[in-house]
Design a protein around this motif. Structure first.
Motif, mmCIF file in Angstrom:
data_model
loop_
_atom_site.group_PDB
_atom_site.id
_atom_site.type_symbol
_atom_site.label_atom_id
_atom_site.label_comp_id
_atom_site.label_asym_id
_atom_site.label_seq_id
_atom_site.Cartn_x
_atom_site.Cartn_y
_atom_site.Cartn_z
ATOM 1 N N UNK A 125 -6.693 25.672 -32.378
ATOM 2 C CA UNK A 125 -7.711 26.482 -31.704
ATOM 3 C C UNK A 125 -9.049 25.762 -31.743
ATOM 4 N N UNK A 126 -9.926 26.104 -30.811
ATOM 5 C CA UNK A 126 -11.291 25.591 -30.808
ATOM 6 C C UNK A 126 -11.339 24.080 -30.913
ATOM 7 N N UNK A 127 -12.227 23.570 -31.779
ATOM 8 C CA UNK A 127 -12.409 22.123 -31.941
ATOM 9 C C UNK A 127 -11.159 21.425 -32.475
ATOM 10 N N UNK A 128 -10.283 22.153 -33.115
ATOM 11 C CA UNK A 128 -9.055 21.566 -33.672
ATOM 12 C C UNK A 128 -7.901 21.555 -32.666
ATOM 13 N N UNK A 129 -8.150 22.011 -31.455
ATOM 14 C CA UNK A 129 -7.084 22.101 -30.454
ATOM 15 C C UNK A 129 -6.617 20.724 -29.997
ATOM 16 N N UNK A 130 -5.356 20.673 -29.636
ATOM 17 C CA UNK A 130 -4.752 19.491 -29.023
ATOM 18 C C UNK A 130 -4.000 19.985 -27.795
ATOM 19 N N UNK A 131 -4.235 19.320 -26.662
ATOM 20 C CA UNK A 131 -3.593 19.686 -25.401
ATOM 21 C C UNK A 131 -2.753 18.516 -24.902
ATOM 22 N N UNK A 132 -1.558 18.816 -24.448
ATOM 23 C CA UNK A 132 -0.692 17.796 -23.845
ATOM 24 C C UNK A 132 -0.168 18.336 -22.524
ATOM 25 N N UNK A 133 0.049 17.435 -21.603
ATOM 26 C CA UNK A 133 0.492 17.795 -20.263
ATOM 27 C C UNK A 133 1.760 17.044 -19.912
ATOM 28 N N UNK A 134 2.625 17.720 -19.167
ATOM 29 C CA UNK A 134 3.798 17.071 -18.574
ATOM 30 C C UNK A 134 3.494 16.917 -17.099
ATOM 31 N N UNK A 162 0.832 -1.200 0.000
ATOM 32 C CA UNK A 162 0.000 0.000 0.000
ATOM 33 C C UNK A 162 0.867 1.251 0.000
ATOM 34 N N UNK A 163 0.354 2.313 -0.621
ATOM 35 C CA UNK A 163 0.979 3.630 -0.583
ATOM 36 C C UNK A 163 -0.137 4.642 -0.372
ATOM 37 N N UNK A 164 0.045 5.581 0.535
ATOM 38 C CA UNK A 164 -0.961 6.602 0.817
ATOM 39 C C UNK A 164 -0.865 7.708 -0.218
ATOM 40 N N UNK A 165 -2.018 8.112 -0.737
ATOM 41 C CA UNK A 165 -2.082 9.189 -1.724
ATOM 42 C C UNK A 165 -3.072 10.220 -1.192
ATOM 43 N N UNK A 166 -2.581 11.445 -0.923
ATOM 44 C CA UNK A 166 -3.431 12.465 -0.318
ATOM 45 C C UNK A 166 -4.521 12.968 -1.246
ATOM 46 N N UNK A 167 -4.238 13.082 -2.532
ATOM 47 C CA UNK A 167 -5.244 13.560 -3.482
ATOM 48 C C UNK A 167 -5.151 12.720 -4.745
ATOM 49 N N UNK A 168 -4.257 13.075 -5.632
ATOM 50 C CA UNK A 168 -4.011 12.313 -6.855
ATOM 51 C C UNK A 168 -2.535 11.930 -6.860
ATOM 52 N N UNK A 169 -2.179 10.802 -7.483
ATOM 53 C CA UNK A 169 -0.783 10.380 -7.438
ATOM 54 C C UNK A 169 0.157 11.191 -8.329
ATOM 55 N N UNK A 170 -0.403 11.988 -9.233
ATOM 56 C CA UNK A 170 0.420 12.790 -10.138
ATOM 57 C C UNK A 170 -0.066 14.240 -10.111
ATOM 58 N N UNK A 171 0.792 15.129 -10.585
ATOM 59 C CA UNK A 171 0.422 16.532 -10.758
ATOM 60 C C UNK A 171 0.799 16.931 -12.176
ATOM 61 N N UNK A 172 -0.166 17.513 -12.906
ATOM 62 C CA UNK A 172 0.111 18.042 -14.245
ATOM 63 C C UNK A 172 0.709 19.434 -14.051
ATOM 64 N N UNK A 173 1.991 19.575 -14.402
ATOM 65 C CA UNK A 173 2.730 20.797 -14.084
ATOM 66 C C UNK A 173 2.974 21.708 -15.285
ATOM 67 N N UNK A 174 2.685 21.209 -16.487
ATOM 68 C CA UNK A 174 2.937 22.015 -17.680
ATOM 69 C C UNK A 174 1.945 21.627 -18.764
ATOM 70 N N UNK A 175 1.529 22.619 -19.552
ATOM 71 C CA UNK A 175 0.561 22.428 -20.628
ATOM 72 C C UNK A 175 1.147 22.928 -21.935
ATOM 73 N N UNK A 176 0.861 22.187 -22.991
ATOM 74 C CA UNK A 176 1.237 22.616 -24.339
ATOM 75 C C UNK A 176 -0.003 22.501 -25.201
ATOM 76 N N UNK A 177 -0.250 23.519 -26.026
ATOM 77 C CA UNK A 177 -1.434 23.522 -26.879
ATOM 78 C C UNK A 177 -1.037 23.810 -28.307
ATOM 79 N N UNK A 178 -1.694 23.108 -29.225
ATOM 80 C CA UNK A 178 -1.590 23.407 -30.652
ATOM 81 C C UNK A 178 -3.009 23.481 -31.183
#
Length: 187
Positions: free
Chosen positions: A106-115, A88-104
């Motif tokens: 606009x609108x419906x054609x947008x793509x988002x990626x997270x580090x 077992x490992x205790x996780x206070x909220x979520x096990x990961x944090x999304x710290x950076x966003x990249x977007x290409x």
């Protein structure tokens, strides 16, 4: 020999990010069913810091390694699992944090990626959705990573998403990524 440093997220295209995410081979933790061996004496804090016996784990390479053997059980618990043990490992909220966003796009054609804080790369799409909770202390945005595990989206990244949603002028406010729409209101 130390692992090579992760690629520079700012200089990657979303096509590169998608390719790298697919190339990353994670251990088949969903297929391993060893005996439960107890508690790992580990905890993941809300800010994504990993602790062992109360002390932060300072080596990011160790955190990255442990994150690859992390699994969420059907009852909601998180465990570190190998072919021969499950802890077992205790996780206070979520096990990961999304710290950076990249977007290409606009609108419906947008793509988002997270580090993530573990340098894992995740593209938001129908399989890696965004969800938003409203809590007493404010909104909590999450990104589905894998196997029922999520990343809490860092406040600065959430602010970027809010700006994108406002520019979309959608009703309800939300963001598009890889053909999927994610409303920014609580479900």
């Amino acid at each position: 020999m130390p692992a090579p440093p992760p690629p520079d997220f700012a200089n990657l295209s979303l096509t590169d990010i998608a390719r790298l995410a697919q190339e990353k081979r994670l251990p088949p933790v969903d297929k391993w069913n060893p005996e439960h061996c107890g508690h790992s004496d580990m905890r993941i804090a809300r800010d994504g810091t990993w602790f062992h016996q109360g002390s932060p784990i300072g080596r990011i390479a160790m955190v990255r390694l442990f994150s690859t053997i992390l699994r969420r059980e059907p009852d909601g618990r998180h465990v570190l699992v190998t072919p021969v043990e499950k802890l077992d490992i205790d996780v206070e909220d979520a096990p990961f944090v999304a710290v950076e966003l990249k977007r290409e796009g606009e609108g419906r054609a947008a793509k988002l990626a997270f580090r993530l804080n573990t340098d894992e790369l995740v593209s938001a799409d129908a399989d890696h959705g965004l969800r938003f909770e409203q809590r007493e202390d404010g909104p909590r945005p999450y990104l589905h990573v894998r196997g029922g595990m999520e990343a809490l989206i860092a406040r600065s990244v959430y602010n970027e998403l809010a700006q994108i949603a406002l520019a979309n002028d959608s009703d309800p406010p939300g963001v598009w990524s890889n053909g999927a729409f994610f409303p920014m209101e609580p479900a």
